[in-house]
Design an enzyme around this catalytic site. Structure first.
Site, short mmCIF file in Angstrom:
data_model
loop_
_atom_site.label_atom_id
_atom_site.label_comp_id
_atom_site.label_asym_id
_atom_site.label_seq_id
_atom_site.Cartn_x
_atom_site.Cartn_y
_atom_site.Cartn_z
N ARG A 146 0.84 -1.20 0.00
CA ARG A 146 0.00 0.00 0.00
C ARG A 146 0.88 1.26 0.00
NH1 ARG A 146 -1.91 2.26 4.47
NH2 ARG A 146 -2.19 0.31 5.57
N TYR A 161 -15.69 15.75 -15.26
CA TYR A 161 -16.14 14.36 -15.22
C TYR A 161 -17.24 14.22 -14.16
CZ TYR A 161 -15.74 9.28 -14.70
OH TYR A 161 -16.00 7.94 -14.64
N ASP A 189 -7.03 17.78 -14.61
CA ASP A 189 -7.39 16.43 -15.07
C ASP A 189 -7.00 16.36 -16.55
OD1 ASP A 189 -8.59 14.12 -16.04
OD2 ASP A 189 -10.28 14.25 -14.65
N LYS A 218 -8.17 5.17 -19.42
CA LYS A 218 -8.48 5.70 -20.74
C LYS A 218 -7.26 5.58 -21.66
CE LYS A 218 -12.15 6.52 -18.37
NZ LYS A 218 -12.48 7.78 -17.75
C1 LIG Z 1 -12.86 8.25 -16.47
C2 LIG Z 1 -12.48 9.57 -16.00
C3 LIG Z 1 -12.21 9.80 -14.64
C4 LIG Z 1 -12.36 8.73 -13.57
O1 LIG Z 1 -11.53 7.65 -13.78
P1 LIG Z 1 -11.83 6.14 -13.34
O2 LIG Z 1 -10.60 5.43 -13.73
O3 LIG Z 1 -13.06 5.69 -14.07
O4 LIG Z 1 -12.07 6.17 -11.86
C5 LIG Z 1 -11.80 11.07 -14.26
N1 LIG Z 1 -11.68 12.07 -15.18
C6 LIG Z 1 -11.96 11.87 -16.48
C7 LIG Z 1 -11.81 13.01 -17.43
C8 LIG Z 1 -12.36 10.62 -16.94
O5 LIG Z 1 -12.64 10.46 -18.24
#
Ligand SMILES: *Cc1c(COP(=O)(O)O)cnc(C)c1O
Length: 393
Positions: free
Chosen positions: A58, A111, A183, A208
């Site tokens: 962890r 998001y 982000d 992604k």
């Molecule tokens: C998918 C996504 C998230 C969250 O990510 P997870 O891996 O699904 O928890 C945050 N920001 C953006 C822009 C995303 O597309």
């Protein structure tokens, strides 16, 4: 070898690589929850931070470390932190910077869950918030309060594909001593480097583009300096939202082809966007590569490519959009994005359905908006698929 000096594509392959005693060509999976100490003194030194090494997964693990170092080098950061998901990364940021009576300033079309968790959970603990159109930086200036603790921006935003000027937003926030987190999921390190543009922390859903194969969920934070890194790492360790070594191995494997995948996908995206823009059944389209895109110049300045995400409206509103999704055959009807396969979804009824309607519309997520994530199939097949589906609408 100092991998920091390598160019981007070489970094994708070599940065962070862990060479073991057997000379394995790729970073091995250290699927171990705990690590033994040589003796009591070493245990004490590791806990005191006097010696570098591993204690407990962890807190840190060689496979996870390799990924963290790779990601940090890709965005010229001090150090990375890998987490169990993108939302784990978002919550680690919120828990680090927000506090009772503190104020969060964020992109309205962020998001969905990044906003949802603030409204449903952090609000309970007395966190204040404003979700605004950060693509208009004068609005950031106006919305800053004396108790603002964090500027959290998402650019390009999801799913409205609006761009926030990271350099300008960071200048405004830093004048007031406010940290800036970006982000960067939609662009990936290949197309945008938020830290180089003045941000303090870059955040990714590794699920992604970075992993890119729709087979794991993961998240990452890349900190500009040691102090921020230590604060974020401590939160992650307390929250217990660490990545798993096997997950890290998968991402290390996936990220190696990041630029190859994005090169193909964005070349196709440009062709698809140009095709859709001329289609009589399409009401509007937003793709940063189109000259008609309102922030095309800003996209050229802060991104090194226009990416593989677009949104568009089908004439006929909600029903027409739904109809399109039921008729595509090659594109997969699914949430998520940034994989090798093309995905299509309808935010108003899916990812952003939990937002109150007025808030959703104010964020630009209209009923007819369709989000399209372009994969690496042959573009002729993707266009033919859209063509036959639009014929059915
Ligand atoms: C998918 C996504 C998230 C969250 O990510 P997870 O891996 O699904 O928890 C945050 N920001 C953006 C822009 C995303 O597309």
């Amino acid at each position: 070898m100092d991998t920091k000096k390598l160019k981007f594509n070489s970094k994708l392959i070599h940065s962070g690589d862990f060479k073991d005693e057997f000379g394995s060509a790729v970073t091995p999976i250290y699927q171990s929850s705990t690590f033994s100490f040589r003796d009591a003194q070493q245990g004490a030194d590791l806990f005191a931070g006097k010696e570098k090494g591993y204690i407990y997964t962890r807190i840190g693990n060689p496979t996870i470390d390799a990924l963290e170092n790779k990601l940090a080098e890709l965005e010229n950061g001090y150090r990375g932190i890998a987490l169990s998901s993108g939302m784990a990364a978002v919550n680690t940021v919120y828990m680090t910077f927000l506090e009772k009576g503190g104020h969060l300033l964020s992109t309205a079309a962020v998001y969905g869950p990044s906003r949802g968790v603030i409204e449903s959970h952090y609000a309970k603990f007395g966190v204040e918030f404003s979700f605004i159109d950060t693509s208009d930086t004068s609005q950031i200036e106006k919305a800053i309060r004396s108790n603002t603790k964090l500027l959290f921006i998402e650019t390009p935003s999801n799913p409205t594909i609006q761009i926030t000027d990271i350099r300008k937003a960071s200048e405004i926030a830093h004048k007031c001593g406010i940290p800036v987190v970006v982000d960067n999921t939609f662009s990936s390190p290949y197309l945008q480097k938020p830290l180089d543009l003045g941000a303090d922390v870059s955040l990714h859903s590794l699920t992604k583009f970075i992993n890119g194969h729709a087979d794991i969920v993961g998240g990452a934070l890349i900190a500009k300096d040691e102090n921020l890194y230590n604060r974020l790492r401590k939160t992650m360790v307390y929250l217990g939202c660490n990545m798993d070594p096997h997950q890290a191995y998968m991402v290390i494997r996936g990220v190696k082809t990041l630029s190859l995948r994005i090169d193909r996908a964005q070349e196709s995206s440009m062709k698809i966007a140009t095709y859709l823009e001329k289609h009589p059944k399409i009401a509007w389209i937003r793709y940063p590569g189109l000259a008609s895109y309102p922030q095309h110049e800003l996209a050229l300045q802060q991104m090194s490519g226009f990416g593989a995400m677009m949104s568009f409206g089908v004439k006929g509103g909600f029903e027409a959009g739904k109809n399109l999704m039921d008729n595509v055959k090659l594109a997969t009807l699914a949430v998520s994005l940034g994989g090798v396969e093309t995905l299509i979804q309808h935010p108003a009824s899916m990812t952003h359905a939990s937002l109150p309607v007025e808030a959703r519309l104010l964020s630009g997520i209209t009923d007819e908006l369709v989000r399209y994530s372009v994969g690496i199939e042959d573009v002729e097949d993707l266009i033919a698929d859209l063509e036959q589906a639009l014929d059915c609408v």
